[in-house]
Design a protein around this motif. Structure first.
Motif, mmCIF file in Angstrom:
data_model
loop_
_atom_site.group_PDB
_atom_site.id
_atom_site.type_symbol
_atom_site.label_atom_id
_atom_site.label_comp_id
_atom_site.label_asym_id
_atom_site.label_seq_id
_atom_site.Cartn_x
_atom_site.Cartn_y
_atom_site.Cartn_z
ATOM 1 N N UNK A 92 0.849 -1.192 0.000
ATOM 2 C CA UNK A 92 0.000 0.000 0.000
ATOM 3 C C UNK A 92 0.879 1.234 0.000
ATOM 4 N N UNK A 93 0.522 2.198 -0.824
ATOM 5 C CA UNK A 93 1.217 3.489 -0.831
ATOM 6 C C UNK A 93 0.168 4.589 -0.935
ATOM 7 N N UNK A 94 0.274 5.576 -0.057
ATOM 8 C CA UNK A 94 -0.654 6.720 -0.037
ATOM 9 C C UNK A 94 -2.118 6.268 0.055
ATOM 10 N N UNK A 95 -2.374 5.223 0.853
ATOM 11 C CA UNK A 95 -3.738 4.760 1.057
ATOM 12 C C UNK A 95 -4.322 3.952 -0.087
ATOM 13 N N UNK A 96 -3.492 3.570 -1.054
ATOM 14 C CA UNK A 96 -3.973 2.792 -2.201
ATOM 15 C C UNK A 96 -3.225 1.476 -2.308
ATOM 16 N N UNK A 97 -3.979 0.409 -2.608
ATOM 17 C CA UNK A 97 -3.377 -0.884 -2.863
ATOM 18 C C UNK A 97 -2.621 -0.823 -4.184
ATOM 19 N N UNK A 98 -1.332 -1.175 -4.153
ATOM 20 C CA UNK A 98 -0.495 -1.098 -5.351
ATOM 21 C C UNK A 98 -0.093 -2.466 -5.889
ATOM 22 N N UNK A 99 0.016 -3.453 -4.990
ATOM 23 C CA UNK A 99 0.377 -4.806 -5.418
ATOM 24 C C UNK A 99 -0.146 -5.788 -4.379
ATOM 25 N N UNK A 100 -0.435 -6.988 -4.852
ATOM 26 C CA UNK A 100 -0.876 -8.044 -3.951
ATOM 27 C C UNK A 100 -0.281 -9.353 -4.423
ATOM 28 N N UNK A 101 -0.161 -10.289 -3.521
ATOM 29 C CA UNK A 101 0.442 -11.554 -3.900
ATOM 30 C C UNK A 101 0.147 -12.644 -2.900
ATOM 31 N N UNK A 102 0.602 -13.834 -3.259
ATOM 32 C CA UNK A 102 0.463 -15.008 -2.403
ATOM 33 C C UNK A 102 1.775 -15.768 -2.415
ATOM 34 N N UNK A 103 2.010 -16.464 -1.320
ATOM 35 C CA UNK A 103 3.176 -17.344 -1.217
ATOM 36 C C UNK A 103 2.742 -18.607 -0.496
ATOM 37 N N UNK A 104 3.115 -19.754 -1.038
ATOM 38 C CA UNK A 104 2.829 -21.030 -0.398
ATOM 39 C C UNK A 104 4.138 -21.566 0.158
ATOM 40 N N UNK A 105 4.127 -21.856 1.461
ATOM 41 C CA UNK A 105 5.301 -22.386 2.132
ATOM 42 C C UNK A 105 4.970 -23.742 2.731
ATOM 43 N N UNK A 106 5.973 -24.597 2.774
ATOM 44 C CA UNK A 106 5.814 -25.942 3.318
ATOM 45 C C UNK A 106 6.749 -26.096 4.501
ATOM 46 N N UNK A 107 6.229 -26.668 5.594
ATOM 47 C CA UNK A 107 7.063 -27.037 6.728
ATOM 48 C C UNK A 107 7.913 -28.209 6.248
ATOM 49 N N UNK A 108 9.235 -28.051 6.288
ATOM 50 C CA UNK A 108 10.125 -28.962 5.563
ATOM 51 C C UNK A 108 11.334 -29.327 6.424
ATOM 52 N N UNK A 109 11.693 -30.596 6.402
ATOM 53 C CA UNK A 109 12.900 -31.080 7.070
ATOM 54 C C UNK A 109 13.987 -31.222 6.003
ATOM 55 N N UNK A 110 14.957 -30.326 6.021
ATOM 56 C CA UNK A 110 16.006 -30.335 5.001
ATOM 57 C C UNK A 110 16.959 -31.509 5.163
ATOM 58 N N UNK A 111 17.121 -32.005 6.371
ATOM 59 C CA UNK A 111 18.020 -33.142 6.585
ATOM 60 C C UNK A 111 17.437 -34.415 5.968
ATOM 61 N N UNK A 112 16.119 -34.564 6.075
ATOM 62 C CA UNK A 112 15.453 -35.750 5.528
ATOM 63 C C UNK A 112 14.840 -35.497 4.158
ATOM 64 N N UNK A 113 14.841 -34.215 3.731
ATOM 65 C CA UNK A 113 14.289 -33.824 2.427
ATOM 66 C C UNK A 113 12.835 -34.250 2.254
ATOM 67 N N UNK A 114 12.020 -33.899 3.272
ATOM 68 C CA UNK A 114 10.600 -34.222 3.166
ATOM 69 C C UNK A 114 9.776 -33.211 3.956
ATOM 70 N N UNK A 115 8.502 -33.092 3.556
ATOM 71 C CA UNK A 115 7.594 -32.204 4.279
ATOM 72 C C UNK A 115 7.245 -32.818 5.624
ATOM 73 N N UNK A 116 6.888 -31.927 6.557
ATOM 74 C CA UNK A 116 6.583 -32.332 7.931
ATOM 75 C C UNK A 116 5.272 -31.666 8.334
ATOM 76 N N UNK A 117 4.440 -32.388 9.086
ATOM 77 C CA UNK A 117 3.175 -31.833 9.575
ATOM 78 C C UNK A 117 3.447 -30.581 10.414
ATOM 79 N N UNK A 118 2.582 -29.581 10.250
ATOM 80 C CA UNK A 118 2.700 -28.364 11.058
ATOM 81 C C UNK A 118 2.419 -28.690 12.523
ATOM 82 N N UNK A 119 3.299 -28.287 13.432
ATOM 83 C CA UNK A 119 3.041 -28.520 14.856
ATOM 84 C C UNK A 119 1.823 -27.711 15.321
#
Length: 139
Positions: A92-119
């Motif tokens: 937002x700039x000067x009270x106006x929406x200028x950009x919007x977006x989404x991001x999808x993230x996964x809870x991930x164990x890098x040592x095992x290279x697999x997704x993990x359930x969210x605690x």
């Protein structure tokens, strides 16, 4: 919802005298830091400590952002799954929406290279920032 303020830098401006569209993604990433701290409080980037991996991002530009005014970045949760969650972002700039977006993230164990359930404790923290779809884009 988390809010931060960013000040466009001279180097963020492109040949058309507005903020380059690549910069918005950087600002949205900065806006995710509070969410990152739910998983890794000290933001350590070691494979043993870091617990998230990005699987998708998307941005829509709805207005031009200029050099002379600060920009408010808003970050909130749109959806919580078993091992992943979707964040929403707005610029937002000067009270106006200028950009919007989404991001999808996964809870991930890098040592095992697999997704993990969210605690459950993190799921609760994420839930506190869940936004109803009809509230998106409102001042």
């Amino acid at each position: 919802m988390f809010k931060i303020s960013v000040t466009p830098r001279f180097g963020d401006i492109d040949g058309l005298r507005h903020v380059n569209n690549n910069i918005v993604g950087i600002w949205f990433e900065t806006g995710r830091n509070d969410i990152f701290r739910f998983f890794t409080p000290d933001l350590s980037l070691s494979y043993e400590d870091w617990k998230l991996i990005m699987v998708r991002t998307e941005y829509d530009f709805v207005g031009q952002i200029y050099y002379n005014e600060d920009v408010e970045i808003r970050t909130y949760v749109l959806k919580i799954g078993n091992s992943s969650f979707t964040l929403g972002h707005e610029a937002w700039q000067c009270g106006e929406l200028k950009a919007k977006g989404k991001a999808v993230l996964v809870h991930f164990n890098f040592m095992e290279q697999k997704s993990v359930k969210l605690p459950d404790d993190i799921r609760e923290k994420l839930s506190q920032h869940l936004i109803n779809e009809e509230d998106i884009g409102k001042e």
